[in-house]
Scaffold this motif. Structure first.
Motif, PDB file in Angstrom:
ATOM      1  N   TYR A 179      26.089  65.378 130.909  1.00  0.00           N
ATOM      2  CA  TYR A 179      24.662  65.743 130.892  1.00  0.00           C
ATOM      3  C   TYR A 179      24.092  65.928 132.295  1.00  0.00           C
ATOM      4  O   TYR A 179      24.442  65.219 133.231  1.00  0.00           O
ATOM      5  N   HIS A 182      19.488  64.272 134.563  1.00  0.00           N
ATOM      6  CA  HIS A 182      18.988  63.172 135.383  1.00  0.00           C
ATOM      7  C   HIS A 182      18.791  63.657 136.822  1.00  0.00           C
ATOM      8  O   HIS A 182      19.656  64.336 137.362  1.00  0.00           O
ATOM      9  N   ASP A 188      24.828  57.566 137.063  1.00  0.00           N
ATOM     10  CA  ASP A 188      24.271  58.135 135.824  1.00  0.00           C
ATOM     11  C   ASP A 188      23.318  59.278 136.195  1.00  0.00           C
ATOM     12  O   ASP A 188      22.143  59.014 136.363  1.00  0.00           O
ATOM     13  N   GLU A 220      20.894  65.764 128.125  1.00  0.00           N
ATOM     14  CA  GLU A 220      21.245  64.746 127.133  1.00  0.00           C
ATOM     15  C   GLU A 220      20.333  64.860 125.902  1.00  0.00           C
ATOM     16  O   GLU A 220      19.189  65.291 125.993  1.00  0.00           O
ATOM     17  N   TYR A 319      21.128  50.687 137.160  1.00  0.00           N
ATOM     18  CA  TYR A 319      20.934  51.718 136.132  1.00  0.00           C
ATOM     19  C   TYR A 319      19.489  52.222 136.081  1.00  0.00           C
ATOM     20  O   TYR A 319      18.549  51.439 136.005  1.00  0.00           O
ATOM     21  N   HIS A 320      19.340  53.561 136.141  1.00  0.00           N
ATOM     22  CA  HIS A 320      18.018  54.216 136.054  1.00  0.00           C
ATOM     23  C   HIS A 320      17.032  53.751 137.136  1.00  0.00           C
ATOM     24  O   HIS A 320      15.832  53.652 136.864  1.00  0.00           O
TER      25      HIS A 320
HETATM   26 ZN    ZN Z   1      20.621  57.800 131.825  1.00  0.00          ZN
END
Ligand code: ZN
Length: 431
Positions: A179, A182, A188, A220, A319-320
């Motif tokens: 994907y 982002h 990620d 995504e 994460y994120h």
């Molecule tokens: Zn993500």
């Protein structure tokens, strides 16, 4: 599996792609795909905003020219040019002056990680906002703040995705999906994009591929849903295995999330490769949150799609957030992930059901010159043991993966030994 993957080349592409403001839709995604197109021969598709895909509608296209917050002295205290995580994705256009209290309604931070900027998006509910560190949020004085969000939400726009196909000898195909939605986040999922692109580059060099390979670079969720609503039935015909590439670049051990069925070809192949090559790794059963395996493994499709990653999303604190950056990942680890996928593909490509040409008793192995240079092994007892195993398991009910699993030999050695036994006409592939 030997490969010539160039770590510096991966890093160069990382540096080009990391600063781009990607989202579910928009010019950042087109720019990303144009750069990926230098490595992967992509077909780029635009799905118009408003297109109905099962229960979903493709959203309007979002683009952002500029976004900042100034204090009353005219100093920019938050500026998209410093980090594109500062903008709440899909923010509506706004200009105006606000008190601190009014501004705070539009500010997002992470109290438990006070020096990180969170990544946030609001694609289906219209609002505007900024992300910033909690430390900065708490230090903002009473003031009159000026805000600019120069964005555009265009219902005549489109969602952009890229697709590539490598034709093998068979129509049966393997899906590699990643994907592109982002913004500046490394593990990620720029690591997934780069892994997919360089995996393509390695496979494209091979002239002997048995299966065909379909690569998707999609936003995504809505991207996967849009793709499946158009092509899901075609995938039903030929898809034998698939993988969602995400979090491929941190320094952790491998994690494999199984397909929903749990014992499909990709599940068996990855488990076999990991048990042959890794000391520590994690196997997880399917669960219906996560990435696009949610769509591929939805009940109507229930495809054999899993996800081989490093540390799984949700399981690392970066994460994120803005801490998921270049320092957090390693290009050697991205290379290692690509090589692990190549191992899995080597095993899937070689996975035949095998039968003995003469199934009665053991052949007199001394007659067949099987012992020279197998896997560089000089220890004839290992080779002898392996060959005895293969010849015993080759009864037409076990495939190569079963043989690896039951014999507990390294899959690479088993593949080589089987080739040799086929050469010597002691084994054949079951039709
Ligand atoms: Zn993500």
């Amino acid at each position: 599996m030997l490969s010539l993957i160039n770590v510096d080349e991966i890093e160069n592409y990382f540096d080009k792609l990391f600063p781009i403001l990607r989202s579910v839709t928009g010019n950042g995604n087109r720019e990303t795909l144009n750069i990926i197109n230098e490595i992967v021969d992509l077909n780029i598709t635009e799905v118009p905003s408003g297109t109905q895909c099962f229960d979903w509608t493709v959203p309007p296209e979002w683009n952002l020219k500029d976004a900042w917050i100034k204090n009353s002295k005219g100093e920019k205290i938050v500026d998209i040019k410093n980090s594109n995580l500062h903008i709440l994705g899909y923010s509506t256009p706004f200009t105006g002056k606000l008190t601190l209290k009014e501004l705070k309604e539009h500010l997002y931070s992470l109290p438990d990680m006070p020096d990180a900027i969170p990544f946030l998006i609001s694609c289906y509910k219209r609002r505007w906002g900024f992300s910033l560190t909690h430390n900065q949020l708490q230090s903002l004085p009473e003031d009159t703040y000026e805000v600019l969000i120069d964005s555009d939400i265009n219902s005549n726009g489109s969602l952009t995705y890229g697709e590539a196909f490598i034709k093998g000898k068979s129509e049966k195909e393997i899906l590699i999906s990643t994907y592109i939605c982002h913004p500046s986040l490394a593990n990620d999922n720029l690591s997934g994009i780069l892994s997919a692109a360089f995996l393509y580059k390695e496979l494209k060099k091979r002239s002997d591929l048995r299966y065909s390979y379909r690569f998707l670079f999609i936003p995504e969720t809505i991207g996967a849903i849009a793709y499946l609503s158009k092509h899901g039935n075609e995938l039903k015909e030929n898809l034998i295995a698939g993988f969602v590439l995400t979090t491929c670049g941190d320094r952790g051990n491998f994690t494999y999330k199984r397909s929903r069925k749990g014992n499909t070809l990709p599940d068996r192949a990855v488990e076999c490769v990991l048990s042959s090559t890794e000391k520590e790794y994690t196997l997880e059963d399917f669960f219906p949150t996560g990435s696009d395996e949610r769509q591929y493994c939805s009940p109507g499709f229930n495809f054999p799609v899993g996800s081989l990653m490093r540390t799984r999303y949700y399981n690392f604190p970066e994460y994120h957030t803005s801490k998921d950056n270049k320092d957090f990942i390693s290009f050697e680890h991205i290379k290692g992930t690509i090589e692990k996928y190549l191992d899995v593909i080597t095993l899937i490509e070689a996975n035949d059901i095998l039968v003995r040409t003469n199934p009665y008793c053991e052949p007199q192995l001394g007659k067949y010159d099987l012992y020279t240079s197998l896997g560089g092994q000089r220890d004839t007892s290992i080779i002898n043991g392996l060959i005895i195993y293969i010849l015993n398991l080759a009864d037409g009910s076990n495939d190569l993966i079963d043989i690896v699993k039951k014999s507990k030999y390294d899959f690479r050695l088993v593949i080589e030994a089987i080739r040799k036994l086929v050469d010597k006409n002691l084994l054949k592939v079951k039709d």
